[in-house]
Design a protein around this motif. Structure first.
Motif: not given
Length: 261
Positions: A2-20
């Motif tokens: 698998a290739r690598s994917l870097l994901v950056l979040s934060g600073g704005h609310p979101y629902e963690e489980a659905p985003f995962a």
């Protein structure tokens, strides 16, 4: 492998489980996910240098409290890390509220191709009103280009999402998708009013009509950039067409090295 994917979040609310779940549905990636403020420190230390793809789903540089908003720029090390990545020909994908990030660092909006303003401010030498938002808008999205990011995507498709009335640098981007929605002040609410505690208010906010462009590409030297306005919450995360677009965008930007927009 698998290739690598870097994901950056934060600073704005979101629902963690659905985003995962959304991230898991984007393909065969080895995902590393950092949340601000750790995300800024990790990128500054080199996390973006080797990643095959980067997804910005963050809105850093803000502190909201007591009806006010304070802003701050990123570290010089963070700036240098992104400049290094883009100079190498490796691109990135930006989603939704990323267009509001780093209010005190104009280079960010230049790379991305637009800007969402929480307060009235200067954009490219001109004073602009604060931007607008509206949640849970049902609209038809329409493709306006033939592009690898749109491979396998229907010519029109339905979306339920938050939309923005902000600054889009249309002359400097390659349009991909437009919303069949009227981008006028009456259909949005003032971001500055919301910060002050007046949610869902567009009184005394004469914002001019804006762009209905909701996805585009931008070339930063040899590096390809994709911005998609989609992504407010679980309904959009689960939309299979939106997932296809973001998956395509990650694939396309991961190829990097001078791909044209």
């Amino acid at each position: 492998m698998a290739r690598s994917l870097l994901v950056l979040s934060g600073g704005h609310p979101y629902e963690e489980a659905p985003f995962a779940d959304f991230l898991a549905g984007l393909g065969d990636w080895d995902v590393t996910h950092y949340v601000h403020p750790e995300a800024e420190a990790r990128v500054a230390a080199g996390a973006a240098d080797a990643a095959d793809a980067v997804l910005f789903y963050d809105m850093p540089g803000y502190t909201f409290a007591d009806g006010t908003v304070k802003t701050a720029p990123p570290s010089e090390e963070f700036k240098a890390a992104l400049e290094r990545r883009f100079a190498s020909g490796r691109g990135a994908v930006m989603m939704h509220h990323a267009i509001a990030g780093w209010a005190e660092w104009p280079q960010w909006s230049e790379w991305l191709g637009g800007r969402f303003l929480y307060q009235p401010g200067e954009v490219r030498g001109e004073m602009k009103l604060d931007s607008g938002y509206r949640h849970d808008v049902d609209y038809t999205a329409e493709l306006v280009a033939h592009h690898p990011v749109l491979e396998g995507v229907p010519a029109t498709f339905l979306v339920n999402d938050e939309v923005y009335l902000g600054e889009v640098f249309e002359a400097d981007v390659t349009p991909l998708i437009r919303a069949q929605h009227e981008y006028v002040a009456a259909n949005f609410y003032s971001a500055a009013h919301a910060v002050a505690g007046r949610m869902f208010d567009n009184a005394d906010w004469p914002h001019p009509p804006g762009s209905n462009l909701v996805a585009w590409t931008r070339q930063i030297g040899p590096a390809p950039i994709v911005y998609c306005q989609f992504g407010d919450g679980p309904h959009t995360y689960a939309n299979p067409v939106v997932r296809r677009i973001i998956a395509n965008a990650l694939e396309w930007t991961a190829q990097g090295l001078g791909r044209s927009a």
